[in-house]
Scaffold this active site. Structure first.
Site, mmCIF file in Angstrom:
data_model
loop_
_atom_site.group_PDB
_atom_site.id
_atom_site.type_symbol
_atom_site.label_atom_id
_atom_site.label_comp_id
_atom_site.label_asym_id
_atom_site.label_seq_id
_atom_site.Cartn_x
_atom_site.Cartn_y
_atom_site.Cartn_z
ATOM 1 N N TYR A 51 26.294 44.484 41.102
ATOM 2 C CA TYR A 51 27.120 43.277 41.075
ATOM 3 C C TYR A 51 26.909 42.517 39.776
ATOM 4 O O TYR A 51 25.793 42.443 39.248
ATOM 5 C CB TYR A 51 26.742 42.335 42.228
ATOM 6 C CG TYR A 51 27.082 42.857 43.601
ATOM 7 C CD1 TYR A 51 28.263 43.549 43.845
ATOM 8 C CD2 TYR A 51 26.219 42.635 44.670
ATOM 9 C CE1 TYR A 51 28.576 43.998 45.117
ATOM 10 C CE2 TYR A 51 26.515 43.079 45.950
ATOM 11 C CZ TYR A 51 27.703 43.767 46.168
ATOM 12 O OH TYR A 51 28.010 44.201 47.427
ATOM 13 N N HIS A 53 30.758 33.808 50.993
ATOM 14 C CA HIS A 53 30.062 34.926 50.350
ATOM 15 C C HIS A 53 28.675 35.185 50.936
ATOM 16 O O HIS A 53 27.971 36.091 50.466
ATOM 17 C CB HIS A 53 29.937 34.680 48.838
ATOM 18 C CG HIS A 53 31.175 35.036 48.071
ATOM 19 N ND1 HIS A 53 31.840 34.153 47.256
ATOM 20 C CD2 HIS A 53 31.886 36.190 48.011
ATOM 21 C CE1 HIS A 53 32.896 34.746 46.725
ATOM 22 N NE2 HIS A 53 32.947 35.976 47.173
ATOM 23 N N ARG A 73 39.197 40.882 38.289
ATOM 24 C CA ARG A 73 37.959 41.638 38.479
ATOM 25 C C ARG A 73 38.226 42.724 39.494
ATOM 26 O O ARG A 73 39.232 42.713 40.183
ATOM 27 C CB ARG A 73 36.823 40.731 38.944
ATOM 28 C CG ARG A 73 37.036 40.117 40.318
ATOM 29 C CD ARG A 73 35.883 39.205 40.687
ATOM 30 N NE ARG A 73 34.622 39.924 40.784
ATOM 31 C CZ ARG A 73 34.175 40.493 41.898
ATOM 32 N NH1 ARG A 73 34.862 40.438 43.004
ATOM 33 N NH2 ARG A 73 33.021 41.127 41.911
ATOM 34 N N ASN A 81 36.684 45.023 42.809
ATOM 35 C CA ASN A 81 35.674 45.281 43.825
ATOM 36 C C ASN A 81 36.022 46.641 44.416
ATOM 37 O O ASN A 81 37.123 47.150 44.227
ATOM 38 C CB ASN A 81 35.692 44.192 44.889
ATOM 39 C CG ASN A 81 34.528 44.366 45.838
ATOM 40 O OD1 ASN A 81 33.420 44.691 45.422
ATOM 41 N ND2 ASN A 81 34.787 44.195 47.129
ATOM 42 N N GLU A 128 39.736 47.320 44.970
ATOM 43 C CA GLU A 128 40.494 46.070 45.021
ATOM 44 C C GLU A 128 40.629 45.506 43.620
ATOM 45 O O GLU A 128 39.628 45.243 42.951
ATOM 46 C CB GLU A 128 39.771 45.041 45.897
ATOM 47 C CG GLU A 128 39.723 45.439 47.355
ATOM 48 C CD GLU A 128 38.887 44.476 48.205
ATOM 49 O OE1 GLU A 128 38.927 44.614 49.438
ATOM 50 O OE2 GLU A 128 38.191 43.606 47.631
ATOM 51 N N TYR A 159 25.803 47.419 53.018
ATOM 52 C CA TYR A 159 26.812 46.366 53.126
ATOM 53 C C TYR A 159 28.230 46.947 53.078
ATOM 54 O O TYR A 159 29.115 46.532 53.828
ATOM 55 C CB TYR A 159 26.619 45.348 52.001
ATOM 56 C CG TYR A 159 27.706 44.309 51.945
ATOM 57 C CD1 TYR A 159 27.791 43.305 52.906
ATOM 58 C CD2 TYR A 159 28.679 44.342 50.943
ATOM 59 C CE1 TYR A 159 28.812 42.357 52.872
ATOM 60 C CE2 TYR A 159 29.698 43.406 50.896
ATOM 61 C CZ TYR A 159 29.755 42.422 51.860
ATOM 62 O OH TYR A 159 30.766 41.495 51.824
HETATM 63 C C1 HEM Z 1 37.954 32.429 45.042
HETATM 64 C C2 HEM Z 1 38.228 33.609 45.367
HETATM 65 C C3 HEM Z 1 37.355 34.540 46.175
HETATM 66 C C4 HEM Z 1 37.470 34.795 47.501
HETATM 67 C C5 HEM Z 1 38.447 34.170 48.488
HETATM 68 C C6 HEM Z 1 36.459 35.784 47.822
HETATM 69 C C7 HEM Z 1 36.254 36.275 49.085
HETATM 70 C C8 HEM Z 1 35.319 37.236 49.415
HETATM 71 C C9 HEM Z 1 35.094 37.729 50.748
HETATM 72 C C10 HEM Z 1 35.828 37.255 51.985
HETATM 73 C C11 HEM Z 1 34.127 38.664 50.684
HETATM 74 C C12 HEM Z 1 33.558 39.465 51.860
HETATM 75 C C13 HEM Z 1 32.377 38.732 52.397
HETATM 76 C C14 HEM Z 1 31.964 39.295 53.755
HETATM 77 O O1 HEM Z 1 31.297 40.326 53.793
HETATM 78 O O2 HEM Z 1 32.325 38.673 54.767
HETATM 79 C C15 HEM Z 1 33.743 38.770 49.298
HETATM 80 C C16 HEM Z 1 32.792 39.646 48.804
HETATM 81 C C17 HEM Z 1 32.355 39.642 47.491
HETATM 82 N N1 HEM Z 1 32.754 38.782 46.492
HETATM 83 FE FE1 HEM Z 1 34.241 37.417 46.604
HETATM 84 N N2 HEM Z 1 35.762 36.107 46.698
HETATM 85 C C18 HEM Z 1 36.284 35.366 45.668
HETATM 86 C C19 HEM Z 1 35.884 35.391 44.362
HETATM 87 C C20 HEM Z 1 34.844 36.152 43.896
HETATM 88 C C21 HEM Z 1 34.422 36.167 42.525
HETATM 89 C C22 HEM Z 1 35.056 35.391 41.389
HETATM 90 C C23 HEM Z 1 33.384 37.019 42.441
HETATM 91 C C24 HEM Z 1 32.676 37.311 41.146
HETATM 92 C C25 HEM Z 1 31.511 37.670 40.963
HETATM 93 C C26 HEM Z 1 33.145 37.551 43.781
HETATM 94 C C27 HEM Z 1 32.194 38.471 44.118
HETATM 95 C C28 HEM Z 1 32.083 39.092 45.351
HETATM 96 C C29 HEM Z 1 31.202 40.219 45.612
HETATM 97 C C30 HEM Z 1 30.270 40.890 44.609
HETATM 98 C C31 HEM Z 1 31.383 40.568 46.965
HETATM 99 C C32 HEM Z 1 30.753 41.751 47.701
HETATM 100 C C33 HEM Z 1 31.809 42.824 47.724
HETATM 101 C C34 HEM Z 1 31.345 44.208 48.142
HETATM 102 O O3 HEM Z 1 30.266 44.670 47.761
HETATM 103 O O4 HEM Z 1 32.144 44.889 48.811
HETATM 104 N N3 HEM Z 1 34.050 37.003 44.620
HETATM 105 N N4 HEM Z 1 34.469 37.886 48.546
#
Ligand code: HEM
Ligand code: FES
Lengths: 348, 321
Positions: free
Chosen positions: A37, A193, A223, A225, A265, A316
């Protein structure tokens, strides 16, 4: 449905497939042979012609079938689309952004004609024609967010900005990687998060939030994912876990190439003009392992990434159980040669 | 580096002298495209070429946020300031080509509010003009309390009164009118949000009284742009770009870096947004922290500086740019 769009399903017989063109333009998310990450954000500026970055909102061969799948999910569970009352204005902002972008980028498919607040929208692939008054909800069949995201690939969330934080307070979420809008709605950036491992400790979320609070109008960012999905199922929601969770136990060396999909994504972030909210489109692209390994660089690299990804991330993302099988399958396509930096295929 | 969004090329369409202190400027685009719509409370940064010195001042947008034909701002002349407002007053004429930034909002409306209580002092009225237009479009409930020195200087008072009737309350200092703050703070319906913009003393008075009256901090909103203060010239070493620069008495550190060709981040240029925050490598002397961003502890430790408004005096300052 015209020749440009696939006739396919994301459930039942899973007839989803990528054409050779779609494989070639697949947004492979790994710029190097390992993954961790990070605050991986870059300006969302137009990319090379034909790439998924060419336009603000990518419309591809899966468009019509994906929209049909979304309608089915919504029919079963209307709570997949929600908007708190103060987010209606942000919904209009998003509708405007999408209609203007699509009409500009795909004029043969979409048209937008404006006469003051009297708008006329034509969506040829979905055979929709709508005359309505901008900012007047009574002139659309449903709210502006729902209206436009029933016609746009990818999930969408809208974040209100206040108290130096972002709050997820509206969204259309039917193609998600195991999270729920109904559960997360109203939460702050750190709260939604919370389940993510390791990233909090690395300071990823603090830095990302700080950046997003300053996100500027006219300067969207993007970005990647990624995760893993068995069968090309778009709706991997917690609500439906009983339907898709157990399929993970049915993978074998014989079927993994066909059934295991890398799910990428492409996430973009846009400041919205009237509401000052942030729109977060999450566009999912699926590719089967057997299609992915047709690009030698991607095959080598995916093998190394999956083999070495830290255990908390594999847990995860839900593929720890099948990691050995994935690695065994992918290793057949990794001859150990070095790979070049960046995600584009090498000329081989 | 204005963080990505391209500058907007404009021409000055209109300059209106409202009174001896305040002028209103209207900008239209030169490239024929529509102006972006914005949210009430947003500001733009106006770029000026003041005889070879590049000045960039933030001004709140006051035009209708849905009007894509142009942007309007009002500028109060500050005779003791560094010259940005003087330049706008003395040199900017209709027909002049200039550049402005995309709108940025650091003073947004909370659209969950059941009612918006707006308190303005002097030129602090400008963001509220755009906000009221937006609130009226949305059909939200609001009330404005606007305090100004005298009817002569009360730009927009009559206009707002005629547009919004008894939702607008005007207070003239020279007639000994006072905003009845204590009463206002008590008599609001549940779910009211308060917004204040004006001179420093007024903001502190309003926020302090509201907090003392038990208002939750998340319902209080304020905006104060600091003009970068003038001071003594000082030297700064820029570690990343391997340069040593001198900041002139009427120049900010940010402007001096830009003049030296160093691409430094900013958004508000007024000590409010945090975008220009920079690590300090070495500080033999003392930093004059003029911003609203750093915490008192950060300021005391001299490990960070906000180059848009802060200055230095002493032997050596090395920063991470
Ligand atoms: C504002 C907009 C964003 C929304 C609505 C959002 C929403 C989410 C949600 C719902 C999850 C899943 C969490 C769960 O397990 O329940 C997630 C995972 C994650 N988000 Fe975001 N996020 C946003 C922006 C960002 C940004 C800007 C980053 C930049 C570093 C980020 C990094 C991550 C990472 C690293 C994960 C784990 C994903 C994985 O390993 O599959 N997110 N995010
Ligand atoms: S630029 Fe906003 S605080 Fe310095």
């Amino acid at each position: 449905m015209g020749l440009e769009f696939n006739e396919e399903t994301f459930r039942g017989d899973f007839s989803f497939k990528n054409s050779p063109k779609a494989i070639k333009r697949f947004p492979f998310p790994f710029p190097e042979d390992s993954y961790m990450y990070s605050v991986n954000m870059e300006p969302h500026v137009p990319g090379p012609k034909g790439s998924v970055f060419e336009h603000t909102f990518d419309v591809d061969e899966h468009y019509v079938s994906e929209m049909r799948d979304r309608a089915m999910v919504l029919a079963d569970d209307p709570l997949r689309c929600q908007s708190l009352p103060h987010m209606t204005l942000a919904g209009w902002d998003l509708l405007e952004l999408i209609m203007e972008s699509k009409a500009r980028d795909y004029p043969h498919w979409f048209e937008l004609h404006k006469n003051g607040n009297k708008w006329h929208w034509i969506n040829r692939p979905l055979e929709i024609e709508q005359k309505f008054t901008f900012l007047d909800e009574t002139t659309l069949p449903c709210g502006p967010l729902e209206y436009i995201t029933r016609q746009t690939q990818g999930d969408f969330t809208l974040q209100d900005q206040r108290d130096n934080n972002l709050f997820i307070e509206a969204g259309m979420v039917t193609t998600q990687a195991d999270w729920s809008l109904d559960f997360d709605i109203g939460m702050s950036f750190q709260e939604w998060h919370a389940p993510v491992p390791m990233a909090h400790e690395l300071g990823v979320f603090d830095r990302a939030l700080k950046f997003l609070l300053k996100l500027q109008l006219g300067a969207p960012v993007r970005r990647f994912n990624w995760t893993m999905t068995v069968d090309p199922l778009l709706d991997t929601s917690p609500e439906n876990y009983p339907k898709w969770g157990p399929t993970k136990t049915t993978l074998t060396m014989d079927n993994i190439g066909r059934r295991q999909h890398l799910r990428v994504e492409l996430q973009t972030l846009h400041r919205l003009p009237r509401s000052n909210a942030i729109a977060f489109p999450i566009r999912a692209y699926l590719i089967s392992f057997q299609d992915l390994v047709t690009v030698p660089k991607w095959a080598r690299r995916l093998h190394r990434v999956i083999r070495d990804v830290p255990e908390p991330l594999a847990t995860y993302k839900g593929f720890l159980r099948n990691r050995p099988l994935m690695v065994e399958y992918l290793s057949q396509f990794d001859d150990g040669k070095p790979t070049s930096p960046g995600w584009w295929p090498e000329p081989e | 580096m204005s963080v990505g969004a391209p500058k907007i090329p404009v021409v000055v369409a209109e300059v209106v002298e409202l009174n001896p202190l305040i002028k209103r400027f209207r900008f239209v685009r030169t490239d024929g495209k529509p102006m972006p719509t914005f949210s009430g409370g947003a500001h733009i940064v106006v770029e000026m070429d003041d005889n070879g010195t590049r000045r960039m001042n933030p001004y709140s947008l006051m035009s209708d946020p849905t009007d894509t034909s142009g942007f309007e701002i009002s500028v109060r002349r500050d005779d003791a300031g560094r010259g940005g407002s003087l330049y706008m007053h003395n040199h900017v004429r209709p027909g002049m080509a200039m550049q402005v930034s995309h709108p940025v909002n650091l003073f947004g409306l909370d659209l969950r509010a059941k009612k918006h209580l707006l308190i303005a002092g002097g030129i602090g009225i400008t963001p509220f003009i755009a906000q009221m237009t937006q609130l009226e479009h949305l059909g939200h409930r609001f009330e404005l309390h606007y305090s100004v020195r005298s009817p002569e200087l009360g730009a927009y008072a009559d206009d707002l009164k005629s547009r919004y009737g008894d939702r607008v309350h005007i207070y003239y200092d020279n007639q000994k009118h006072m905003i009845p703050l204590a009463e206002l703070l008590e008599g609001q319906p549940l779910g009211t949000h308060l917004y204040v913009c004006g001179p420093k003393g007024m903001i502190a008075w309003v926020l302090g009284s509201a907090e003392a009256a038990g208002w939750h901090p998340s319902t209080l909103h304020s905006e104060e742009f600091l003009a970068p203060p003038v001071g003594h010239a000082f030297e700064v070493e820029l570690a990343a770009s391997r340069k040593t620069i001198t900041v002139g008495p009427a120049q900010s550190l940010l402007e001096a870096m830009e003049a030296a060709g160093v691409d430094a981040p900013y958004l508000c240029r007024g000590g409010a947004c945090g975008q220009c925050e920079t690590d300090v490598h070495r500080c033999d002397g003392s930093i004059e922290h003029n911003d609203h961003w750093l915490t008192p502890e950060q300021k005391a430790s001299n490990t960070k500086i906000m180059p848009c408004v802060s200055r230095f005096h002493g032997a050596t300052l090395v920063i991470d740019r």
